[in-house]
Design a protein around this motif. Structure first.
Motif, PDB file in Angstrom:
ATOM      1  N   ALA A 198      11.559  69.432  29.239  1.00  0.00           N
ATOM      2  CA  ALA A 198      12.737  68.812  29.836  1.00  0.00           C
ATOM      3  C   ALA A 198      13.513  68.022  28.801  1.00  0.00           C
ATOM      4  CB  ALA A 198      12.314  67.905  30.995  1.00  0.00           C
ATOM      5  N   ALA A 199      12.794  67.395  27.851  1.00  0.00           N
ATOM      6  CA  ALA A 199      13.463  66.639  26.799  1.00  0.00           C
ATOM      7  C   ALA A 199      13.939  67.524  25.665  1.00  0.00           C
ATOM      8  CB  ALA A 199      12.514  65.565  26.254  1.00  0.00           C
ATOM      9  N   MET A 200      13.306  68.692  25.470  1.00  0.00           N
ATOM     10  CA  MET A 200      13.682  69.608  24.406  1.00  0.00           C
ATOM     11  C   MET A 200      14.000  70.972  25.011  1.00  0.00           C
ATOM     12  SD  MET A 200      10.956  68.626  21.399  1.00  0.00           S
ATOM     13  CE  MET A 200       9.571  69.229  22.325  1.00  0.00           C
ATOM     14  N   PRO A 201      15.171  71.131  25.615  1.00  0.00           N
ATOM     15  CA  PRO A 201      15.484  72.389  26.281  1.00  0.00           C
ATOM     16  C   PRO A 201      15.550  73.542  25.290  1.00  0.00           C
ATOM     17  CG  PRO A 201      17.431  71.013  26.085  1.00  0.00           C
ATOM     18  CD  PRO A 201      16.273  70.177  25.653  1.00  0.00           C
ATOM     19  N   MET A 202      15.176  74.716  25.771  1.00  0.00           N
ATOM     20  CA  MET A 202      15.192  75.909  24.942  1.00  0.00           C
ATOM     21  C   MET A 202      16.476  76.712  25.121  1.00  0.00           C
ATOM     22  SD  MET A 202      12.345  76.373  23.119  1.00  0.00           S
ATOM     23  CE  MET A 202      12.122  78.143  22.978  1.00  0.00           C
ATOM     24  N   GLU A 203      17.301  76.345  26.092  1.00  0.00           N
ATOM     25  CA  GLU A 203      18.492  77.122  26.373  1.00  0.00           C
ATOM     26  C   GLU A 203      19.624  76.188  26.770  1.00  0.00           C
ATOM     27  OE1 GLU A 203      19.876  80.874  29.224  1.00  0.00           O
ATOM     28  OE2 GLU A 203      17.838  80.065  29.309  1.00  0.00           O
ATOM     29  N   ALA A 204      20.823  76.470  26.281  1.00  0.00           N
ATOM     30  CA  ALA A 204      21.994  75.652  26.590  1.00  0.00           C
ATOM     31  C   ALA A 204      22.615  76.150  27.887  1.00  0.00           C
ATOM     32  CB  ALA A 204      22.995  75.711  25.449  1.00  0.00           C
ATOM     33  N   ASN A 205      22.351  75.446  28.981  1.00  0.00           N
ATOM     34  CA  ASN A 205      22.885  75.832  30.277  1.00  0.00           C
ATOM     35  C   ASN A 205      24.107  75.020  30.674  1.00  0.00           C
ATOM     36  OD1 ASN A 205      20.919  77.839  30.824  1.00  0.00           O
ATOM     37  ND2 ASN A 205      19.443  76.226  31.346  1.00  0.00           N
TER      38      ASN A 205
ATOM     39  N   ALA B  89      27.322  72.006  28.980  1.00  0.00           N
ATOM     40  CA  ALA B  89      27.954  71.478  27.771  1.00  0.00           C
ATOM     41  C   ALA B  89      27.161  70.323  27.173  1.00  0.00           C
ATOM     42  CB  ALA B  89      29.374  71.023  28.104  1.00  0.00           C
ATOM     43  N   GLU B  90      26.510  69.521  28.026  1.00  0.00           N
ATOM     44  CA  GLU B  90      25.756  68.376  27.515  1.00  0.00           C
ATOM     45  C   GLU B  90      24.576  68.841  26.677  1.00  0.00           C
ATOM     46  OE1 GLU B  90      26.908  68.586  30.731  1.00  0.00           O
ATOM     47  OE2 GLU B  90      28.554  67.332  30.008  1.00  0.00           O
ATOM     48  N   THR B  91      23.873  69.878  27.144  1.00  0.00           N
ATOM     49  CA  THR B  91      22.758  70.413  26.362  1.00  0.00           C
ATOM     50  C   THR B  91      23.257  71.011  25.053  1.00  0.00           C
ATOM     51  OG1 THR B  91      21.557  70.905  28.403  1.00  0.00           O
ATOM     52  CG2 THR B  91      20.810  72.004  26.393  1.00  0.00           C
ATOM     53  N   ALA B  92      24.370  71.714  25.097  1.00  0.00           N
ATOM     54  CA  ALA B  92      24.927  72.293  23.873  1.00  0.00           C
ATOM     55  C   ALA B  92      25.295  71.207  22.873  1.00  0.00           C
ATOM     56  CB  ALA B  92      26.139  73.149  24.211  1.00  0.00           C
ATOM     57  N   ALA B  93      25.829  70.092  23.353  1.00  0.00           N
ATOM     58  CA  ALA B  93      26.242  69.015  22.456  1.00  0.00           C
ATOM     59  C   ALA B  93      25.067  68.293  21.826  1.00  0.00           C
ATOM     60  CB  ALA B  93      27.120  68.015  23.209  1.00  0.00           C
ATOM     61  N   LYS B  94      23.835  68.497  22.347  1.00  0.00           N
ATOM     62  CA  LYS B  94      22.663  67.870  21.743  1.00  0.00           C
ATOM     63  C   LYS B  94      22.249  68.549  20.445  1.00  0.00           C
ATOM     64  CE  LYS B  94      20.642  66.097  26.039  1.00  0.00           C
ATOM     65  NZ  LYS B  94      19.475  66.141  26.962  1.00  0.00           N
ATOM     66  N   VAL B  95      22.718  69.759  20.225  1.00  0.00           N
ATOM     67  CA  VAL B  95      22.445  70.435  18.956  1.00  0.00           C
ATOM     68  C   VAL B  95      23.256  69.738  17.868  1.00  0.00           C
ATOM     69  CG1 VAL B  95      22.605  72.620  17.708  1.00  0.00           C
ATOM     70  CG2 VAL B  95      21.969  72.590  20.120  1.00  0.00           C
TER      71      VAL B  95
ATOM     72  N   GLN C 189      31.064  80.501  24.567  1.00  0.00           N
ATOM     73  CA  GLN C 189      31.277  81.557  23.589  1.00  0.00           C
ATOM     74  C   GLN C 189      30.207  81.518  22.499  1.00  0.00           C
ATOM     75  OE1 GLN C 189      33.741  83.043  25.777  1.00  0.00           O
ATOM     76  NE2 GLN C 189      34.085  83.929  23.775  1.00  0.00           N
ATOM     77  N   ALA C 190      29.740  80.320  22.173  1.00  0.00           N
ATOM     78  CA  ALA C 190      28.735  80.153  21.118  1.00  0.00           C
ATOM     79  C   ALA C 190      27.323  80.018  21.680  1.00  0.00           C
ATOM     80  CB  ALA C 190      29.068  78.911  20.289  1.00  0.00           C
ATOM     81  N   LYS C 191      27.111  80.358  22.951  1.00  0.00           N
ATOM     82  CA  LYS C 191      25.831  80.095  23.601  1.00  0.00           C
ATOM     83  C   LYS C 191      24.663  80.793  22.904  1.00  0.00           C
ATOM     84  CE  LYS C 191      23.573  80.069  28.141  1.00  0.00           C
ATOM     85  NZ  LYS C 191      22.299  80.578  27.617  1.00  0.00           N
ATOM     86  N   GLY C 192      24.842  82.034  22.482  1.00  0.00           N
ATOM     87  CA  GLY C 192      23.743  82.723  21.813  1.00  0.00           C
ATOM     88  C   GLY C 192      23.311  82.011  20.553  1.00  0.00           C
ATOM     89  N   ALA C 193      24.278  81.602  19.734  1.00  0.00           N
ATOM     90  CA  ALA C 193      23.950  80.878  18.506  1.00  0.00           C
ATOM     91  C   ALA C 193      23.349  79.510  18.811  1.00  0.00           C
ATOM     92  CB  ALA C 193      25.199  80.726  17.640  1.00  0.00           C
ATOM     93  N   ILE C 194      23.823  78.848  19.878  1.00  0.00           N
ATOM     94  CA  ILE C 194      23.279  77.536  20.242  1.00  0.00           C
ATOM     95  C   ILE C 194      21.842  77.672  20.727  1.00  0.00           C
ATOM     96  CG2 ILE C 194      23.524  75.596  21.831  1.00  0.00           C
ATOM     97  CD1 ILE C 194      26.538  76.080  21.781  1.00  0.00           C
ATOM     98  N   ASP C 195      21.552  78.689  21.533  1.00  0.00           N
ATOM     99  CA  ASP C 195      20.179  78.900  21.995  1.00  0.00           C
ATOM    100  C   ASP C 195      19.242  79.176  20.821  1.00  0.00           C
ATOM    101  OD1 ASP C 195      21.043  78.536  24.553  1.00  0.00           O
ATOM    102  OD2 ASP C 195      21.080  80.660  25.085  1.00  0.00           O
ATOM    103  N   PHE C 196      19.718  79.946  19.866  1.00  0.00           N
ATOM    104  CA  PHE C 196      18.918  80.218  18.671  1.00  0.00           C
ATOM    105  C   PHE C 196      18.617  78.911  17.947  1.00  0.00           C
ATOM    106  CE2 PHE C 196      18.537  83.537  15.018  1.00  0.00           C
ATOM    107  CZ  PHE C 196      17.276  83.040  14.729  1.00  0.00           C
ATOM    108  N   GLN C 197      19.643  78.054  17.811  1.00  0.00           N
ATOM    109  CA  GLN C 197      19.445  76.778  17.126  1.00  0.00           C
ATOM    110  C   GLN C 197      18.479  75.884  17.902  1.00  0.00           C
ATOM    111  OE1 GLN C 197      20.956  76.322  14.266  1.00  0.00           O
ATOM    112  NE2 GLN C 197      21.017  74.130  13.817  1.00  0.00           N
TER     113      GLN C 197
END
Length: 421
Positions: free
Chosen positions: A52-59, A61-67, A198-206
């Motif tokens: 929960a603290a370290m999500p594996m997938e950006a679902n 915008a908030e999760t994406a911004a944590k990268v 648009q960048a979700k695949g790259a964000i999930d990889f990161q």
């Protein structure tokens, strides 16, 4: 001797049989197979709490911004927009003689300055592709309040738009004439593309790289593996081996018996080229938001390259966004009478394009000698100095005094044509 399927069932596995799903009771006398590394990789309650603290997938915008790379790309553009001065001009020069100019440039509302407001709006626009604010009549005049993106749902039709906003006072539906907004690029319709999606695949990889790196160091930098032996284990030996596995999980160093050997089944960060992968994915994020390589990477560059990268950042990352905001302010905020007078909003990008101090002085001299800018314009606009207040200082076409003291034709006097009258 229990078979492999027995061990699999003993671990609590559910499987389909002819009679449907069923659960087999663990086989007694032998421990259930357990990875000698960290069981958090296999879905136990500890790993569930960590996931929960370290999500594996950006679902969202908030999760994406944590990268880190995403936050850097979005925040550097937003902070740059917030640092620019917002000006209003017509065909004759600056126009700051109306109250709305001060509101939008310096005090949109009583809790935010202009820099804070425009940085917040730019952050939402760069990350989500759209940013909304609501102009309201306050006690001191017009105020502009940014809408919380988490409570905002924009519905884009073929030729219409409205916003459903879940305010603290209750849900509201806002129409375009009640809003100020700007959007990012779209693919032919009104609905803008969402950059983080648009960048979700790259964000999930990161995210996967970051979670893997954290788990690697949480496990004391030990790759996962298995222990095997050709000998028959007694119950006492099995208990001691199980205790050794638990000691291994806690970071200890167990001593195995009965000819047990350890074989790594995972790779180290060096073998997996983790550092290279993180660097490559970070650069990939920069491509989505058009951030130059020297600004997002760790490679150094010379002054010339850095200055060129700054120009690229301004031209391809900042200028398209500020142009959208400028037109949105002009069309959606300025009253018709000011627009009829030719008043337009403009973010001053010149300060980011002047280079180092030596380049700024050289450009100032060139701008004055080419009669492009007056002395007062250079002093106030470029260097933050006060205007001289003289007629010749405000005229870019005023003759220059070269003061050639060593002119041979006049015996060292100032050339007559250069003397100030």
């Amino acid at each position: 001797m229990p078979s492999f399927d027995d061990y699999r069932r003993a671990s609590g596995d559910r499987f389909n049989s002819a009679s449907g799903p069923m659960t087999v009771q663990p086989v007694t006398g032998r421990p259930a197979p357990s990875n000698v590394m960290d069981g958090r990789f296999f879905g136990d309650e500890t790993w569930s709490m960590l996931s929960a603290a370290m999500p594996m997938e950006a679902n969202n915008a908030e999760t994406a911004a944590k990268v880190a790379a995403v936050f850097f790309c979005v925040s550097i553009i937003a902070e740059a927009v917030g640092s620019l001065s917002l000006e209003f001009k017509d065909d004759n020069g600056p126009r700051n003689d109306f109250p709305l100019a001060n509101v939008l440039a310096y005090e949109p509302n009583h809790l935010q300055t202009g820099a804070e407001f425009w940085a917040a709006m730019a952050f939402a626009g760069v990350l989500r592709g759209e940013a909304f604010a609501e102009p309201v009549a306050g006690f001191d005049g017009l105020e502009v309040w940014a809408l919380n993106p988490l409570r905002t749902v924009a519905s884009w039709g073929e030729r219409s738009m409205h916003v459903d906003y879940a305010s603290e006072q209750g849900p509201r539906r806002l129409l375009p004439q009640q809003l100020f907004w700007f959007t990012g690029i779209a693919d032919g319709g009104l609905r803008p593309l969402v950059p983080w999606r648009q960048a979700k695949g790259a964000i999930d990889f990161q995210l996967a790289l970051e979670v893997g790196a954290r788990s690697f160091f949480r496990n004391d930098r030990r790759p996962s593996g298995i222990v095997t032996t050709d000998q028959k284990l007694t119950d006492a030996s099995a208990d001691r081996i199980a205790e050794g596995v638990r000691q291994w999980k806690r970071g200890g160093t167990p001593v195995f018996e009965q000819g047990l050997t350890y074989e790594a089944v995972g790779s180290s960060n060096t073998d997996a080229q983790l550092v290279e992968l993180i660097r490559q994915r970070t650069l990939e994020m920069g491509r989505y938001w058009r951030i130059p390589r020297s600004m997002i990477g760790d490679e150094g560059g010379n002054a010339g390259n850095n200055e060129q990268d700054t120009r690229s950042f301004v031209n391809w990352a900042l200028r398209p966004l500020t142009r959208r905001i400028e037109q949105a302010i002009t069309v959606r905020m300025l009253p018709p009478d000011l627009r009829a007078q030719g008043v337009r909003a403009r973010f001053n990008l010149d300060s980011m394009l002047r280079g180092d101090a030596a380049t700024q002085w050289r450009n100032a001299v060139l701008a004055r000698t080419a009669s492009i800018m007056s002395v007062d314009e250079i002093r106030t606009g470029w260097f933050g100095l006060s205007a001289l207040g003289e007629d010749w200082a405000s005229d870019p076409r005023a003759a220059l005094n070269s003061n050639r003291a060593a002119d041979t034709t006049t015996g060292g006097e100032t050339a007559p044509q250069d003397k100030v009258q």
